[in-house]
Structures are given as structure tokens and as C-alpha cells.
Design a protein around this motif. Structure first.
Motif, PDB file in Angstrom:
ATOM      1  N   PHE A   1       0.686  -1.285   0.120  1.00  0.00           N
ATOM      2  CA  PHE A   1      -0.226  -0.160  -0.029  1.00  0.00           C
ATOM      3  C   PHE A   1       0.755   1.140   0.273  1.00  0.00           C
ATOM      4  N   ALA A   2       0.049   2.371  -0.983  1.00  0.00           N
ATOM      5  CA  ALA A   2       1.442   3.251  -0.613  1.00  0.00           C
ATOM      6  C   ALA A   2       0.409   4.924  -1.148  1.00  0.00           C
ATOM      7  N   SER A   3       0.566   5.359   0.128  1.00  0.00           N
ATOM      8  CA  SER A   3      -0.125   6.961  -0.492  1.00  0.00           C
ATOM      9  C   SER A   3       0.443   8.271  -0.499  1.00  0.00           C
ATOM     10  N   ILE A   4      -0.390   8.821  -1.230  1.00  0.00           N
ATOM     11  CA  ILE A   4       0.273  10.558  -0.784  1.00  0.00           C
ATOM     12  C   ILE A   4      -1.154  11.334  -0.484  1.00  0.00           C
ATOM     13  N   THR A   5      -0.720  12.227   0.330  1.00  0.00           N
ATOM     14  CA  THR A   5      -2.330  12.730   1.658  1.00  0.00           C
ATOM     15  C   THR A   5      -1.462  13.808   2.364  1.00  0.00           C
ATOM     16  N   SER A   6      -2.642  14.536   2.583  1.00  0.00           N
ATOM     17  CA  SER A   6      -2.614  16.012   3.533  1.00  0.00           C
ATOM     18  C   SER A   6      -2.270  16.782   2.282  1.00  0.00           C
ATOM     19  N   VAL A   7      -2.306  16.765   1.024  1.00  0.00           N
ATOM     20  CA  VAL A   7      -1.700  17.625   0.159  1.00  0.00           C
ATOM     21  C   VAL A   7      -1.849  18.584  -0.321  1.00  0.00           C
ATOM     22  N   SER A   8      -0.524  19.283   0.133  1.00  0.00           N
ATOM     23  CA  SER A   8      -0.793  20.719   0.506  1.00  0.00           C
ATOM     24  C   SER A   8      -0.704  21.681  -0.738  1.00  0.00           C
ATOM     25  N   LEU A   9      -1.119  22.432  -1.736  1.00  0.00           N
ATOM     26  CA  LEU A   9       0.694  22.503  -3.444  1.00  0.00           C
ATOM     27  C   LEU A   9       0.144  23.633  -3.042  1.00  0.00           C
TER      28      LEU A   9
END
Length: 174
Positions: A123-131
Motif C-alpha cells: 500500500f502507498a499513498s500521498i495524502t494531506s496534499v497542500s500545493l
């Protein structure tokens, strides 16, 4: 006669055990590629490591972390702590979190997670993304490798079965 029957039975048991321990799911390797332009994204492997083992040898490698600025992807991997970009661990149970880190670049941030979940899937994720301007995307690539480690008693039975098979074969040829 009785001794040869006993040896044959033990050899057959050893071979049966060895046949059941070497099957799909005892070793898995997954390639991961995730890209986001602002939303949380996840990836789950299509296969799982076999859950019937007492330990797992797990390694991961984050090969590249990139940010997109004005439409061009740039590699920021060298700006991250190199001691955290790869690792190896022996785990007694799952889930196992391998990498959980927040990356900050040019006023933007994202949390990257690599793990093996409780069902044995990578499992992999990119979360809490703030660009923040000028970053318009984040991309992560890497691998997770997992190998199930049989219990010592099972390994002993496999070895014993192999030795008994050889002994029986040698006796029959003599």
C-alpha cells in the motif's frame, strides 16, 4: 522393511511440506508510481503476501520524489534524508509501516506512506496534499519487497525430508 516404509513416509511428509511452503505469495515485489495534482491518492498492490507465516522480511526503496513546477517535473529526492529513503525490517505481524514522512518543497507539502496492510497487500499513498504556487504536482516512485519467513520447525522438516529422500535413494542404488 518397516524402516524403509518409515523413511519413505517421512520423506513424503518433508516433500509435501516443502511443496506447500514454496508457492505464490511467499515472496512479493511491487513497483509503485503515484502522481497527484492536489488530491489524496492511494495505491494497493494486486497481490498479497501469504499471511500464514510467523515473520516477514520487508524492504522498501523510494527511488524518486518529484514536484511539478510550471509544467516541468523536477527531482527533489536528493533534498530528502537519504537514511529514510530505503530500509529493511523483519516484522512479526502485519500491518507494517515502512515509510511515513511529510515532504515540504516551495511552500507545498504532502505526506508519503509506504506499508504492507493487514491483508498482506502493498500500500502507498500521498495524502494531506497542500500545493502552493508554483508547485502543481507531486510524483513518487519506489518499490516494496516482502518475503515470508517460515518457522524454524518447518525448515527442519523440509531439510529432514530432503535428507531422508537422499538416504533412501542412495540405499536403493547400492
Amino acid at each position: 522393511m518397516k524402516r524403509s516404509v518409515l523413511i519413505g513416509c517421512l520423506a513424503a511428509c518433508g516433500l509435501a511440506l516443502s511443496a506447500t511452503t514454496v508457492h505464490a505469495g511467499t515472496n512479493e515485489s511491487w513497483n509503485i508510481s503515484l502522481t497527484t495534482t492536489g488530491n489524496d491518492v492511494t495505491w494497493t498492490s494486486p497481490t498479497a503476501i501469504d499471511l500464514g507465516f510467523p515473520q516477514y522480511d520487508i524492504s522498501y526503496n523510494i527511488t524518486k520524489v518529484e514536484t511539478q513546477i510550471f509544467g516541468t517535473w523536477g527531482d527533489i529526492t536528493s533534498q530528502l534524508d537519504p537514511n529514510t529513503l530505503s530500509g529493511n525490517t523483519i516484522e512479526n505481524s502485519l500491518p507494517a509501516t515502512l515509510y511515513d514522512n511529510t515532504v515540504n518543497e516551495a511552500g507545498s507539502s504532502a505526506t508519503i506512506l509506504f506499508q504492507i496492510n493487514a491483508a498482506g497487500h502493498g500500500f502507498a499513498s500521498i495524502t494531506s496534499v497542500s500545493l502552493g504556487f508554483p508547485v502543481t504536482g507531486v510524483r513518487v516512485t519506489g518499490t516494496i519487497d516482502a518475503a515470508a519467513i517460515p518457522e524454524p520447525a518447518m525448515l527442519s522438516m523440509i531439510g529432514l525430508g530432503g535428507l531422508l529422500t537422499l538416504a533412501r535413494r542412495n540405499k536403493n542404488t547400492a
